[in-house]
Motif scaffolding. Structure first.
Motif, PDB file in Angstrom:
ATOM      1  N   ILE A  20       0.828  -1.209   0.000  1.00 52.26           N
ATOM      2  CA  ILE A  20       0.000   0.000   0.000  1.00 52.26           C
ATOM      3  C   ILE A  20       0.860   1.255   0.000  1.00 52.26           C
ATOM      4  N   ILE A  21       1.861   1.286   0.861  1.00 51.73           N
ATOM      5  CA  ILE A  21       2.704   2.480   0.965  1.00 51.73           C
ATOM      6  C   ILE A  21       3.417   2.770  -0.358  1.00 51.73           C
ATOM      7  N   GLU A  22       3.854   1.710  -1.039  1.00 47.96           N
ATOM      8  CA  GLU A  22       4.578   1.876  -2.300  1.00 47.96           C
ATOM      9  C   GLU A  22       3.656   1.901  -3.517  1.00 47.96           C
ATOM     10  N   HIS A  23       2.335   1.759  -3.300  1.00 41.45           N
ATOM     11  CA  HIS A  23       1.344   1.783  -4.392  1.00 41.45           C
ATOM     12  C   HIS A  23       1.657   0.727  -5.453  1.00 41.45           C
ATOM     13  N   LYS A  24       1.890  -0.501  -4.991  1.00 42.78           N
ATOM     14  CA  LYS A  24       2.267  -1.574  -5.902  1.00 42.78           C
ATOM     15  C   LYS A  24       1.255  -2.716  -5.905  1.00 42.78           C
ATOM     16  N   GLY A  25      -0.013  -2.385  -5.619  1.00 42.78           N
ATOM     17  CA  GLY A  25      -1.032  -3.416  -5.552  1.00 42.78           C
ATOM     18  C   GLY A  25      -1.611  -3.785  -6.905  1.00 42.78           C
ATOM     19  N   SER A  26      -2.663  -4.599  -6.864  1.00 39.25           N
ATOM     20  CA  SER A  26      -3.319  -5.072  -8.084  1.00 39.25           C
ATOM     21  C   SER A  26      -4.120  -3.959  -8.749  1.00 39.25           C
ATOM     22  N   LYS A  27      -4.361  -4.128 -10.027  1.00 34.46           N
ATOM     23  CA  LYS A  27      -5.276  -3.256 -10.753  1.00 34.46           C
ATOM     24  C   LYS A  27      -6.684  -3.756 -10.459  1.00 34.46           C
ATOM     25  N   ILE A  28      -7.481  -2.935  -9.774  1.00 40.43           N
ATOM     26  CA  ILE A  28      -8.786  -3.403  -9.333  1.00 40.43           C
ATOM     27  C   ILE A  28      -9.919  -2.632 -10.005  1.00 40.43           C
ATOM     28  N   GLY A  29     -11.106  -3.237  -9.989  1.00 43.94           N
ATOM     29  CA  GLY A  29     -12.334  -2.586 -10.404  1.00 43.94           C
ATOM     30  C   GLY A  29     -13.313  -2.618  -9.251  1.00 43.94           C
ATOM     31  N   VAL A  30     -14.274  -1.694  -9.239  1.00 40.60           N
ATOM     32  CA  VAL A  30     -15.234  -1.609  -8.140  1.00 40.60           C
ATOM     33  C   VAL A  30     -16.656  -1.596  -8.702  1.00 40.60           C
ATOM     34  N   LEU A  31     -17.479  -2.499  -8.197  1.00 42.82           N
ATOM     35  CA  LEU A  31     -18.907  -2.499  -8.505  1.00 42.82           C
ATOM     36  C   LEU A  31     -19.639  -1.949  -7.285  1.00 42.82           C
ATOM     37  N   THR A  32     -20.458  -0.919  -7.484  1.00 40.45           N
ATOM     38  CA  THR A  32     -21.164  -0.298  -6.373  1.00 40.45           C
ATOM     39  C   THR A  32     -22.565   0.076  -6.795  1.00 40.45           C
ATOM     40  N   THR A  33     -23.385   0.454  -5.854  1.00 40.90           N
ATOM     41  CA  THR A  33     -24.760   0.858  -6.146  1.00 40.90           C
ATOM     42  C   THR A  33     -24.765   2.074  -7.064  1.00 40.90           C
ATOM     43  N   LYS A  34     -25.585   2.028  -8.100  1.00 46.26           N
ATOM     44  CA  LYS A  34     -25.648   3.130  -9.068  1.00 46.26           C
ATOM     45  C   LYS A  34     -25.959   4.438  -8.341  1.00 46.26           C
ATOM     46  N   GLY A  35     -25.171   5.460  -8.677  1.00 45.71           N
ATOM     47  CA  GLY A  35     -25.314   6.754  -8.030  1.00 45.71           C
ATOM     48  C   GLY A  35     -24.295   6.992  -6.931  1.00 45.71           C
ATOM     49  N   PHE A  36     -23.536   5.932  -6.561  1.00 46.12           N
ATOM     50  CA  PHE A  36     -22.554   6.048  -5.479  1.00 46.12           C
ATOM     51  C   PHE A  36     -21.142   5.732  -5.978  1.00 46.12           C
ATOM     52  N   GLU A  37     -20.915   5.952  -7.262  1.00 42.86           N
ATOM     53  CA  GLU A  37     -19.612   5.636  -7.854  1.00 42.86           C
ATOM     54  C   GLU A  37     -18.485   6.526  -7.344  1.00 42.86           C
ATOM     55  N   ASP A  38     -18.818   7.674  -6.763  1.00 42.01           N
ATOM     56  CA  ASP A  38     -17.783   8.614  -6.317  1.00 42.01           C
ATOM     57  C   ASP A  38     -17.539   8.573  -4.813  1.00 42.01           C
ATOM     58  N   THR A  39     -18.054   7.568  -4.134  1.00 36.13           N
ATOM     59  CA  THR A  39     -17.911   7.489  -2.671  1.00 36.13           C
ATOM     60  C   THR A  39     -16.453   7.538  -2.231  1.00 36.13           C
ATOM     61  N   LEU A  40     -15.602   6.739  -2.867  1.00 37.49           N
ATOM     62  CA  LEU A  40     -14.189   6.694  -2.465  1.00 37.49           C
ATOM     63  C   LEU A  40     -13.494   8.010  -2.763  1.00 37.49           C
ATOM     64  N   ILE A  41     -13.863   8.667  -3.825  1.00 39.90           N
ATOM     65  CA  ILE A  41     -13.210   9.909  -4.227  1.00 39.90           C
ATOM     66  C   ILE A  41     -13.620  11.064  -3.315  1.00 39.90           C
ATOM     67  N   ILE A  42     -14.905  11.127  -2.967  1.00 41.12           N
ATOM     68  CA  ILE A  42     -15.405  12.212  -2.121  1.00 41.12           C
ATOM     69  C   ILE A  42     -14.979  12.022  -0.673  1.00 41.12           C
ATOM     70  N   GLY A  43     -15.026  10.786  -0.184  1.00 47.70           N
ATOM     71  CA  GLY A  43     -14.660  10.503   1.201  1.00 47.70           C
ATOM     72  C   GLY A  43     -15.586  11.202   2.167  1.00 47.70           C
ATOM     73  N   ARG A  44     -15.000  11.804   3.193  1.00 47.54           N
ATOM     74  CA  ARG A  44     -15.767  12.533   4.197  1.00 47.54           C
ATOM     75  C   ARG A  44     -15.828  14.027   3.917  1.00 47.54           C
ATOM     76  N   GLY A  45     -15.165  14.464   2.850  1.00 49.62           N
ATOM     77  CA  GLY A  45     -15.204  15.881   2.504  1.00 49.62           C
ATOM     78  C   GLY A  45     -14.440  16.772   3.454  1.00 49.62           C
ATOM     79  N   THR A  46     -13.538  16.185   4.240  1.00 53.54           N
ATOM     80  CA  THR A  46     -12.760  16.965   5.207  1.00 53.54           C
ATOM     81  C   THR A  46     -11.338  17.174   4.695  1.00 53.54           C
ATOM     82  N   ARG A  47     -10.675  18.173   5.252  1.00 50.60           N
ATOM     83  CA  ARG A  47      -9.284  18.467   4.917  1.00 50.60           C
ATOM     84  C   ARG A  47      -8.459  18.383   6.188  1.00 50.60           C
ATOM     85  N   SER A  48      -7.472  17.479   6.224  1.00 53.41           N
ATOM     86  CA  SER A  48      -6.651  17.323   7.424  1.00 53.41           C
ATOM     87  C   SER A  48      -5.695  18.496   7.603  1.00 53.41           C
ATOM     88  N   LYS A  49      -5.291  19.125   6.491  1.00 54.03           N
ATOM     89  CA  LYS A  49      -4.408  20.294   6.561  1.00 54.03           C
ATOM     90  C   LYS A  49      -5.209  21.500   6.068  1.00 54.03           C
TER      91      LYS A  49
END
Length: 694
Positions: A74-103
């Motif tokens: 994970i740290i080196e970003h050397k994992g598998s090429k993956i695909g994600v199946l999710t409920t229609k309309g929620f394709e951006d869940t991982l990208i949006i996250g919690r909408g917070t900024r740590s910095k």
């Protein structure tokens, strides 16, 4: 001869501990880690220990392993090429996250979510919907699944697929059917279902951990298969056991099914080893109750708070800065180890880490091409390390290269003396680690002075005295074999399996029968997997707990249930609520007994002590110790280097006391006893270091 082996792979060294089951004799060694192929270091350590013990393959009865492969992936970003199946309309869940900024004030809009896991075009929405009670609003559109699969596999070339449908933790039928469709069309495709990996509410966190599982799955499976094939070739016919993040052992099959359980594998083993040693330290019947484990290796430093003899478990862990919602030991890690590089920033300020020289090329003194000064180079220049016996003689250290690196890169640019520069490197890294300990103690309402510091790892006992001094801690405990304590922890850890499920309800309103049914369903899953993991029905310990919070809170605490027979009663639930209020007060220093409390999730853990477990042996008593020789060493308390006695640890006896300044050497580490400190050797060979008034 019958041996059990524990193998822990670190960033710099691979440690192995062998215990002969009848004599309880410990044989240990280190070999350099092999970052390009960690399995090579794994087998190098086995080959070396078998040569040392003159054992045959059939003599090995058990083998436990702690790995950093999944974390590095994970740290080196050397994992598998993956695909994600999710409920229609929620394709951006991982990208949006919690909408917070740590910095908050950062001018750079860098992603705060693990978008590296999967490109946006590989998130595909499927027409299906389950409501918040688990009812089906829209049935699964299987044609959507087939179309999405062909896109992901044929066009995008994915190696694994994560399936994350809304509210699948309440009703997993759509995810289960999706997996069936995937395997009908692509039988060898790796599939991670959120309802299996993390059947709990909060879709972003559930999607994160499911995607992480898919991302590292192929890497972990390849690694495990490589180890098992190599063991088979050597005729070592044992089930490969692997440490999990929560501090329990499982088998290799379960790691392949759910690889995210290994993300804190190595550090967790160290905490288990520290708890085992702490219980017996000093020779007292109850040992030490409050401990802080301090594991300083070649690349990083891991710290964990152990109040009242029990490690702190986190329900909301992180990998890098991303949420990893699973039960795991709470370990704080910083880039501070023997290989941490000393450097000067643009403002002319001396810094140490987090960059590390690792094992290849390693510190300058390794004479493998590295020319940057590290903490190990500073330790050598200060006279703390023996260049001829470092890591049991596996590596010969070159003092001249260390002196050159520190002189040219640090001392000369800062107009400092060579020893001042080396001591400055130590002061900075020691302060960094003291701050790390404050994070897990002071910031949570605990004073370090109430805790004993258990120092281990190859570099931990060198710095422990100074770190404890900065924190006014009462004592430092250096285990008998500190350099390989994580490998030892693998052998004393319990075999464990956990299952968790969602149950949301206010404690004073929930039906005890509903809780009983949920516990029984989780227990049934554990029972189905028990034998495959290696847990027998004899001396089986079954633990029940709940994740609880005040109504409206955004975080939970895990609270154990008292033992119950056939079913729960309201009286038992009231006791669990009382425990929650007490735990909230202990951890956060406040509670609200009049506020309503709710359950969020339930957990069942099957636990069993392995059939072969090593025990600490007592050592013979000793009189006044005699140094084997003297060496010039530099300490801040003196203007110049002083002639310092060097002791061999194997020659120290129970009850012996050594006053600092002094140095104790052994195969797997070096212990520095600083001025104004003394160590007492307890009956198990632990060194108890305390401050003395001269």
């Amino acid at each position: 001869m019958a041996l059990i082996l524990g193998i822990d792979i670190g960033g710099t060294f691979t440690d192995i501990v062998s215990v002969e089951t009848s004599t309880r004799e410990f044989i240990l060694t280190k070999v350099p880690s092999t970052p390009r192929d960690f399995s090579q270091g794994f087998f190098n350590s086995i080959d070396k220990i078998m040569e040392m013990t003159e054992a045959s393959a059939g003599d090995i009865l058990r083998l436990a392993h702690g790995t950093t492969v999944s974390t590095n992936c994970i740290i080196e970003h050397k994992g598998s090429k993956i695909g994600v199946l999710t409920t229609k309309g929620f394709e951006d869940t991982l990208i949006i996250g919690r909408g917070t900024r740590s910095k908050m004030y950062s001018l750079f809009n860098d992603p705060e979510t693990p978008v590296f896991l999967c490109d946006r075009q590989r998130f595909i929405g499927i027409d299906e919907r389950v409501d918040y009670k688990g009812g089906v609003l829209r049935p699964l559109n299987e044609a959507d699944v087939v179309e999405a699969l062909d896109i992901l596999v044929e066009r995008e070339g994915v190696q694994a697929i994560a399936v994350v449908y809304l509210f699948s933790f309440l009703n997993p039928t759509h995810e289960i059917r999706t997996e069936q469709i995937i395997h009908e069309r692509y039988p060898k495709m790796k599939v991670s279902l959120s309802s299996t990996i993390n059947p709990m509410f909060r879709e972003y966190e559930r999607m994160c951990i499911t995607c992480f599982n898919a991302y590292i799955g192929t890497e972990i499976e390849s690694y495990i298969n490589l180890l098992e094939e190599g063991l088979a070739k050597r005729g070592i016919n044992v089930v490969l056991q692997v440490m999990q993040s929560r501090g329990g052992i499982t088998n290799s099959t379960m790691c392949i099914e759910k690889p995210v359980v290994t993300l804190l594998s190595g550090p967790a083993a160290g905490v288990v080893g520290a708890m085992f040693v702490g219980k017996a330290a000093g020779g007292a019947a109850s040992g030490r109750e409050n401990l802080i484990s301090f594991d300083m290796g070649g690349t990083s430093s891991d710290v964990s708070l152990i109040p009242k003899g029990k490690a702190t478990l986190s329900l909301e862990g992180k990998i890098d800065r991303y949420p990893l919602r699973q039960s795991m030991m709470e370990v704080s890690t910083i880039g501070a180890g023997g290989g941490s590089i000393a450097w000067i920033d643009a403002a002319g300020v001396l810094k140490v880490g987090p960059q590390s020289a690792g094992s290849d090329p390693g510190p300058a003194c390794y004479n493998r091409g590295g020319d940057e000064p590290t903490v190990t180079d500073a330790s050598l220049v200060l006279g703390y390390l023996n260049p001829e016996s470092f890591a049991g003689g596996a590596i010969s250290l070159n003092l001249e290269l260390s002196q050159k690196a520190i002189q040219e890169r640090i001392a000369k640019p800062l107009d400092m003396d060579l020893y001042e520069a080396a001591a400055g490197i130590h002061r900075i890294v020691n302060n960094n680690m003291a701050d790390q300990i404050r994070l897990v103690s002071v910031y949570r309402g605990f004073h370090p002075n109430d805790f004993s510091l258990i120092a281990f790892g190859g570099a931990g006992p060198v710095s422990a005295g100074r770190v404890s001094e900065l924190l006014s801690m009462k004592e430092v405990i250096v285990p008998r074999n500190p350099g390989v304590l994580s490998a030892f922890g693998l052998l004393v850890a319990d075999i464990e399996h956990e299952e968790v499920g969602t149950l949301v309800g206010q404690a004073d309103k929930v039906d005890p029968e509903d809780i009983t049914k949920k516990f029984r369903s989780l227990e049934k899953i554990c029972e189905q997997k028990r034998e495959g993991i290696g847990i027998t029905s004899t001396n089986l310990d079954i633990m029940y707990s709940a994740e609880m919070r005040y109504v409206g809170q955004g975080y939970e605490l895990e609270i154990p249930f008292p033992r119950f027979e056939d079913k729960l009663t309201k009286k038992i639930i009231q006791e669990v609520v009382r425990r929650f209020h007490s735990a909230h007060e202990a951890i956060y220093k406040h509670n609200a007994p009049d506020s309503p409390v709710e359950f969020v999730a339930l957990r069942v853990v099957y636990r069993q002590t392995p059939f072969l477990i090593p025990k600490l042996r007592e050592i013979a008593s000793g009189a006044e110790g005699i140094p084997k020789f003297f060496r010039k060493a530099y300490f801040d308390e003196y203007p110049d280097c002083v002639n310092t006695p060097i002791y061999e640890r194997s020659e120290l006896g129970s009850g012996q006391i050594i006053k600092g300044p002094a140095i104790v050497e052994q195969e797997d580490t070096t212990i520095v006893i600083y001025p104004h400190y003394a160590v007492m050797v307890d009956k198990f060979g632990n060194l108890i270091m305390t401050r003395i008034n001269d």
